[in-house]
Design a protein around this motif. Sequence first.
Motif, mmCIF file in Angstrom:
data_model
loop_
_atom_site.group_PDB
_atom_site.id
_atom_site.type_symbol
_atom_site.label_atom_id
_atom_site.label_comp_id
_atom_site.label_asym_id
_atom_site.label_seq_id
_atom_site.Cartn_x
_atom_site.Cartn_y
_atom_site.Cartn_z
ATOM 1 N N TYR A 124 4.246 20.496 14.395
ATOM 2 C CA TYR A 124 3.467 21.675 14.021
ATOM 3 C C TYR A 124 4.184 22.919 14.531
ATOM 4 C CZ TYR A 124 -0.494 18.898 12.455
ATOM 5 O OH TYR A 124 -1.301 18.043 11.762
ATOM 6 N N ALA A 125 4.227 23.952 13.696
ATOM 7 C CA ALA A 125 4.940 25.176 14.064
ATOM 8 C C ALA A 125 4.035 26.183 14.759
ATOM 9 C CB ALA A 125 5.558 25.819 12.816
ATOM 10 N N LYS A 126 2.721 26.078 14.567
ATOM 11 C CA LYS A 126 1.794 27.048 15.130
ATOM 12 C C LYS A 126 0.617 26.322 15.783
ATOM 13 C CE LYS A 126 2.786 30.698 11.738
ATOM 14 N NZ LYS A 126 2.192 31.605 10.711
ATOM 15 N N VAL A 127 0.022 26.990 16.765
ATOM 16 C CA VAL A 127 -1.154 26.434 17.422
ATOM 17 C C VAL A 127 -2.346 26.535 16.480
ATOM 18 C CG1 VAL A 127 -0.282 27.106 19.681
ATOM 19 C CG2 VAL A 127 -1.850 28.631 18.470
ATOM 20 N N GLY A 128 -3.374 25.750 16.764
ATOM 21 C CA GLY A 128 -4.590 25.784 15.977
ATOM 22 C C GLY A 128 -5.200 24.406 15.840
ATOM 23 N N ASP A 129 -6.323 24.341 15.170
ATOM 24 C CA ASP A 129 -6.985 23.075 14.861
ATOM 25 C C ASP A 129 -6.719 22.732 13.400
ATOM 26 O OD1 ASP A 129 -8.062 22.806 17.418
ATOM 27 O OD2 ASP A 129 -9.787 24.056 16.889
ATOM 28 N N TYR A 130 -6.169 21.540 13.140
ATOM 29 C CA TYR A 130 -5.754 21.156 11.796
ATOM 30 C C TYR A 130 -6.521 19.922 11.327
ATOM 31 C CZ TYR A 130 -1.848 24.347 12.537
ATOM 32 O OH TYR A 130 -1.083 25.464 12.791
ATOM 33 N N ALA A 131 -6.968 19.961 10.053
ATOM 34 C CA ALA A 131 -7.658 18.836 9.429
ATOM 35 C C ALA A 131 -6.624 17.961 8.730
ATOM 36 C CB ALA A 131 -8.698 19.334 8.434
ATOM 37 N N VAL A 132 -6.379 16.794 9.286
ATOM 38 C CA VAL A 132 -5.395 15.859 8.747
ATOM 39 C C VAL A 132 -6.105 14.878 7.815
ATOM 40 C CG1 VAL A 132 -3.665 14.119 9.325
ATOM 41 C CG2 VAL A 132 -4.008 16.103 10.821
ATOM 42 N N THR A 133 -5.502 14.635 6.626
ATOM 43 C CA THR A 133 -6.090 13.708 5.660
ATOM 44 C C THR A 133 -5.081 12.618 5.322
ATOM 45 O OG1 THR A 133 -7.395 15.493 4.673
ATOM 46 C CG2 THR A 133 -7.133 13.484 3.382
ATOM 47 N N LEU A 134 -5.538 11.372 5.298
ATOM 48 C CA LEU A 134 -4.723 10.234 4.872
ATOM 49 C C LEU A 134 -5.412 9.575 3.677
ATOM 50 C CD1 LEU A 134 -2.520 8.045 5.082
ATOM 51 C CD2 LEU A 134 -3.998 6.889 6.774
ATOM 52 N N LYS A 135 -4.643 9.438 2.576
ATOM 53 C CA LYS A 135 -5.137 8.715 1.406
ATOM 54 C C LYS A 135 -4.279 7.471 1.227
ATOM 55 C CE LYS A 135 -6.190 9.180 -3.527
ATOM 56 N NZ LYS A 135 -6.143 10.085 -4.689
ATOM 57 N N LEU A 160 0.843 -1.190 0.000
ATOM 58 C CA LEU A 160 0.000 0.000 0.000
ATOM 59 C C LEU A 160 0.881 1.244 0.000
ATOM 60 C CD1 LEU A 160 -2.724 -0.952 2.661
ATOM 61 C CD2 LEU A 160 -2.902 -1.083 0.159
ATOM 62 N N SER A 161 0.375 2.310 -0.542
ATOM 63 C CA SER A 161 1.072 3.604 -0.500
ATOM 64 C C SER A 161 0.241 4.582 0.325
ATOM 65 C CB SER A 161 1.294 4.149 -1.909
ATOM 66 O OG SER A 161 0.051 4.350 -2.575
ATOM 67 N N PHE A 162 0.937 5.540 0.947
ATOM 68 C CA PHE A 162 0.304 6.440 1.901
ATOM 69 C C PHE A 162 0.598 7.886 1.524
ATOM 70 C CE2 PHE A 162 1.204 2.442 3.897
ATOM 71 C CZ PHE A 162 0.061 2.165 4.663
ATOM 72 N N ALA A 163 -0.421 8.708 1.607
ATOM 73 C CA ALA A 163 -0.266 10.144 1.330
ATOM 74 C C ALA A 163 -0.922 10.920 2.471
ATOM 75 C CB ALA A 163 -0.898 10.504 -0.014
ATOM 76 N N TRP A 164 -0.087 11.505 3.307
ATOM 77 C CA TRP A 164 -0.570 12.286 4.458
ATOM 78 C C TRP A 164 -0.553 13.774 4.115
ATOM 79 C CZ3 TRP A 164 -2.234 10.190 9.086
ATOM 80 C CH2 TRP A 164 -1.936 8.844 9.322
ATOM 81 N N ASN A 165 -1.621 14.445 4.474
ATOM 82 C CA ASN A 165 -1.680 15.908 4.425
ATOM 83 C C ASN A 165 -1.991 16.378 5.846
ATOM 84 O OD1 ASN A 165 -2.515 18.630 4.228
ATOM 85 N ND2 ASN A 165 -3.135 18.336 2.107
ATOM 86 N N PHE A 166 -1.037 17.117 6.474
ATOM 87 C CA PHE A 166 -1.166 17.456 7.885
ATOM 88 C C PHE A 166 -1.976 18.722 8.141
ATOM 89 C CE2 PHE A 166 2.894 15.039 7.696
ATOM 90 C CZ PHE A 166 2.459 13.938 8.424
ATOM 91 N N GLY A 167 -2.500 19.317 7.084
ATOM 92 C CA GLY A 167 -3.379 20.464 7.263
ATOM 93 C C GLY A 167 -2.669 21.791 7.424
ATOM 94 N N ASP A 168 -1.339 21.763 7.444
ATOM 95 C CA ASP A 168 -0.573 23.008 7.592
ATOM 96 C C ASP A 168 0.311 23.264 6.383
ATOM 97 O OD1 ASP A 168 1.223 20.956 7.961
ATOM 98 O OD2 ASP A 168 2.159 21.795 9.760
ATOM 99 N N GLY A 169 -0.031 22.626 5.262
ATOM 100 C CA GLY A 169 0.749 22.810 4.046
ATOM 101 C C GLY A 169 1.880 21.821 3.886
#
Length: 788
Positions: free
Chosen positions: A96-107, A75-84
Amino acid sequence: MNKNESMRAGWAGVLISAALLSACGGGGGGGEAPAPTPPVQGVAIPDNLAIAAAASTDVAAGTAFTSNAAATTGLSFAWNFGDGTSSTEASPKHDYAKVGDYAVTLKVSNAAGASKEVKWTVSVNNRAHVQGLSCTGADGAGWCWQAPRPTGTVPLAFFFIDASNGWSVGDNGEILRTRDGGVSWTKQPTGLTTRLTTIRFSDANNGWAAGDAGALLRTTDGGARWTLQPTAQPPMTGASLQLAGASTMVMSMNGQVRATTDGGATWSQASLAQEPMLSADGALWWFDNGALRKSTDLGKTSTVVLPAAPSVPLSGFQVFGNAVVASGTSSNYVSGQGWVYTLSIRRSADGGQSWEAVVPQGLPSTGYFSQGNPQFSDASTGAIVANGTLHRSIDGGRTWTAVAAPANVYPGFSVSYGVIARGVWMRQYYPASGAGTVTDISTDLGLTWRAARLDYGSQLTQIDAQTWLVTGWDNVTRISTDLQNWKRIAGPDADAVGKTLQAFWFFDAKRGLALSAKGDLMETANGGLDWTVKVGGLTTSGYYSMLPRFQFVDAKKGWLLAADGRIYLTDDGGVSWLTPLQSSGRSITAFHFIDAANGFALASEYQQSQPRQLLLATTDGGKSWTQQATLDGRYNDLKFSNPLKGTLVGNGGAVVVTTDGGKTFTGRFSGTSAAINQLAFSDADTLWAVGDAGLLMSSKDGGASWTLQTSVSLPMTGLRGIRFLTAQQGWAVGDSGTVLMTTDGGATWRKQFVGTQSALTQVFFVDARTGWVAGNAGTLLATGTGGQ
């Protein structure tokens, strides 16, 4: 036809076609046709694909992410941590470099081109500067005590089971435990914000705590977990607690009794004529119209064990196992003798079933009993003050012997005696040397005495034969093993006022500057956990009241208004400071800079012995100032949106605005008569103000019109400071530990629990989660979760 059958049929067709081509001589050159490539078979992706990660983390904490597909090969994995940022690892770690709420996506994809996607939300906080501190929430959440430590709450009651192990209770549901005789204290979570006033333990594990609004807590593990106990209504605020073993507890107030014998699982109620005493065997004892009553079922039923006798008025009793001593004093005027006082004693050796009348011998026939009934340390040994002299008995009150007074009492002065605890007496007298009041303590009812160093009015508690606690009028509690040398274990720091931060400014989550009340300019490099003095004794208190403050327009350029009424200038981020020249006799009380060059200040001075307030302006960053106007009234703060347009606020709800740089002013209706203490911009057009009596109001037109905030039930105590981080997010602070927060531009405000009743004067946030509030008595609170 299923998938496998379809594939077999397809291959059969291919073979038939190949055979026909071969028979006809086809095939392009006589060779065999190449076999087609089989379709790729992909590894199955879990139908219930899910991310496994913490829901809450911290900046630069190396947050770990994985999934239930991570161990599957192919399987291959593609993570997007919501902070670019992203990753192709199966189980990556991410900072994470800054505080906040981040939407993390895994494909997750397979070789056949199939894929599935799943999402996860992670809340990023910044709790590095609150680690290990006492906080209002779990795991460093809420508001945390940076100073004083462990907290600034003054304990209201203590209980020690030995010289090392003890607990204290206080405001905001606080329970602290020590295991080293008060050297260090650890907060125990209670889940309450109600004041606790009483705490008792029967052993190292089993204890109870009670407080306002009928709050009652129980622990069976030394306080690691406290459980709120249901009791009957109405609440019994201020009730006393008595324990008999691990499971029996009686709480009482004004004769109302609630009791349990099963650790709080069930409760009984009773209404008695007097506050009862709980003996070690679980029986209740009390007087009812001169009769001594006893209950063995916690007040449900009772019997009279010693009837009332008008000729023998009894009013006190003590229980020592099966031995009971009841006593009372009476007076009778005898002609030729005056008032004659009589001590009556009744004794029981079988728990009140039978009684013996004791006729005291050796006491003066005339005089008075200044301390009332005798105090016994056991069934035999007692003491009483008769006619100003302490008397002892070692035979249950039958015979009494006078205790000799100190030999060095100043002539004409008497010795005063008092009972501290069972078997512990104190005497105080003025010595012949005139050296000051002498205090002696006796633990054997006057047989021997030892000197004690106690302030007048101190409350003394004996922990064991060698260890004592004393709480003075300064609310400081100290511990001693010799009654002479005392070590502070709780209560206000003697230098708390000097440690109060009058102003502070943070550049980021770590570096900040502060000015203390004793004039120390300090710096922190770890978010307020520790401070170092950069310049000591910087200021002296001026005559005029002022609002010390910092303001920086960038990382380098800033100003400090100190308590001497002068503005100090820095061009290097606070590394060094310049003192601008100011006219003699003028004291700056507030200021505001629009940019690095243009600013305004309120100044006070005396002219012909009369105080007056001025508005000053600068166009060179504060190096020089010019007078713009002489003001009427008393103004506390000012804010300018540009070099021409500004607003001043003050006492009595005063608001004035200017559109010509402070040369002329127009009064505006504020809708309040309360003093307005501070102003803040939430955006370029919106101005907010806080003041006395819970005043919170806003203006969207530069101070011309004002709207009182009514969306929250505001406290009637004063609000002292306000700051907005963005147009939407802001905080206001004030008296009685008030912290208010808005996340919708002030449309609504909600109160945050901070764990203190101290007056709070300042608030500062560098991002949505990282902030500080400061207040009286050295209070400094920090949060890495936005105060929530």
